[in-house]
Design a protein around this motif. Sequence first.
Motif, PDB file in Angstrom:
ATOM      1  N   ASN A 130       0.828  -1.211   0.000  1.00 36.54           N
ATOM      2  CA  ASN A 130       0.000   0.000   0.000  1.00 36.54           C
ATOM      3  C   ASN A 130       0.861   1.259   0.000  1.00 36.54           C
ATOM      4  OD1 ASN A 130      -2.439  -1.431   0.069  1.00 36.54           O
ATOM      5  ND2 ASN A 130      -2.439  -1.537   2.291  1.00 36.54           N
ATOM      6  N   GLN A 166      -6.051   5.825  -3.107  1.00 40.40           N
ATOM      7  CA  GLN A 166      -6.770   4.771  -2.389  1.00 40.40           C
ATOM      8  C   GLN A 166      -5.815   3.793  -1.725  1.00 40.40           C
ATOM      9  OE1 GLN A 166     -10.113   4.578  -1.854  1.00 40.40           O
ATOM     10  NE2 GLN A 166      -9.569   2.899  -0.488  1.00 40.40           N
ATOM     11  N   ASN A 212      -5.888   2.691   2.118  1.00 42.91           N
ATOM     12  CA  ASN A 212      -5.968   1.278   2.517  1.00 42.91           C
ATOM     13  C   ASN A 212      -4.929   0.927   3.574  1.00 42.91           C
ATOM     14  OD1 ASN A 212      -8.014   0.926   0.669  1.00 42.91           O
ATOM     15  ND2 ASN A 212      -6.757  -0.117  -0.859  1.00 42.91           N
ATOM     16  N   GLU A 268      -9.696  -6.818  -2.579  1.00 45.13           N
ATOM     17  CA  GLU A 268      -9.115  -5.473  -2.503  1.00 45.13           C
ATOM     18  C   GLU A 268     -10.180  -4.393  -2.563  1.00 45.13           C
ATOM     19  OE1 GLU A 268      -6.213  -5.698  -5.737  1.00 45.13           O
ATOM     20  OE2 GLU A 268      -4.644  -5.489  -4.222  1.00 45.13           O
ATOM     21  N   PHE A 315     -11.545  -3.276   0.779  1.00 40.79           N
ATOM     22  CA  PHE A 315     -10.776  -2.256   1.500  1.00 40.79           C
ATOM     23  C   PHE A 315     -11.266  -0.858   1.126  1.00 40.79           C
ATOM     24  CE2 PHE A 315      -7.837  -5.818   1.856  1.00 40.79           C
ATOM     25  CZ  PHE A 315      -7.317  -5.652   3.126  1.00 40.79           C
ATOM     26  N   GLN A 316     -11.541  -0.676  -0.163  1.00 40.51           N
ATOM     27  CA  GLN A 316     -12.023   0.624  -0.628  1.00 40.51           C
ATOM     28  C   GLN A 316     -13.416   0.916  -0.084  1.00 40.51           C
ATOM     29  OE1 GLN A 316     -11.839   1.049  -4.873  1.00 40.51           O
ATOM     30  NE2 GLN A 316     -12.890   3.027  -4.881  1.00 40.51           N
ATOM     31  N   THR A 323     -13.365   2.037   3.557  1.00 47.37           N
ATOM     32  CA  THR A 323     -12.573   3.225   3.909  1.00 47.37           C
ATOM     33  C   THR A 323     -13.351   4.280   4.690  1.00 47.37           C
ATOM     34  OG1 THR A 323     -11.063   2.908   2.040  1.00 47.37           O
ATOM     35  CG2 THR A 323     -11.157   5.108   3.000  1.00 47.37           C
TER      36      THR A 323
END
Length: 358
Positions: free
Chosen positions: A26, A180, A184, A322, A325-326, A329
């Motif tokens: 990240n 992003q 993350n 993945e 994770f977004q 947020t």
Amino acid sequence: MDKSWQIVVMYILTHLGLIFFLYPANIIESSSEAQWIPIFIGVILHFVIVLIYLKGLSYFQNKNIIDIYSSFGKLWTILLLIPTGLYLLMINIITVRAYSEIINIIFLTKTPLWAIMLLILSISCYLSMQELSAIFKTGFLLSFLFLPLVLFVIAISFQNVDWRYVIPIWSSDFSFIKKQSYLNSYFAIGGGFLFLGFIQPVLSFRNTRILIGLAAIVPAYLLSVYVPVLTFGQATAETFIFPYVAAVDGINISWLMFDRITMFFLLCLITFIMLFIALVLWKTVRITKYYIPILSEKWAAIGLAFFIYCICLRIPNWSDAERLFQINTPLRFYVILFVPLSIFGLGLWKKRKEGVNG
């Protein structure tokens, strides 16, 4: 009973498990140079919110955040306790799915993903159903078994570094804040400190000792990023899904009887992650039981674990993992910022009210 050192050890172990897998990729993806800047921004924020959290909790002796919010009315439980419960549930879904994929990629390439997820959740669920003191004693015991090996691998991971890659040291480009991938990275920054507000009055601690745990994990944030950058260079390091794992995999020690120390290093970290999942599941059970008091803790844990497993089965591949994770947020930043601030604010209000009445 003061169990400060058990709590400090758990704090360190769970953060080590979170840091060395996804966090390096990240940071490296978000910043092409002077990676220490985004790292320290996250670390400073981590220190500030934990200090605010601890100070707020100190105003409420022998109370956890469920007791604190419920004592101030339903509005506070709706605004903060429910989002916290959803956030914890999302953390477990993301952690189980993501780390099962990691195990599948690195270790068990031929093992079905559903079997790995079932194993992780079964062990974590069983541990979460034990008494809180048993969870922390388990973490304390595992630290004696696995932490020396982890520290040994971290120490020798500098074998192939090229210090010229540390240049440039400074960058005036702060565009990474909007990326992003950088957002993350706060999964490893803000995912592990909330338990400090759940464990009282069963386990008490001294704030000064918790600060030792905070200080101890700072080098881990730096090393997890800079070891792969100094080993491969920025351009190559950002091509790896797990840069630190790739860097450790290249270590060659002739006098060691094992060919791949990476395997043992990763098994240690996966053990720490299962501790983290168990602790998060335990917290989620506490919140669930607050809203459904007739539900036993055992069945609440089993029911939540089954729900998490079913959701994980619906996530088909790594790109979808993945994407979680977004999606998480906004809720992540809402909880890790507003829970400490609200506890601190309510504590100040309580102190002033008591001062007026006194």
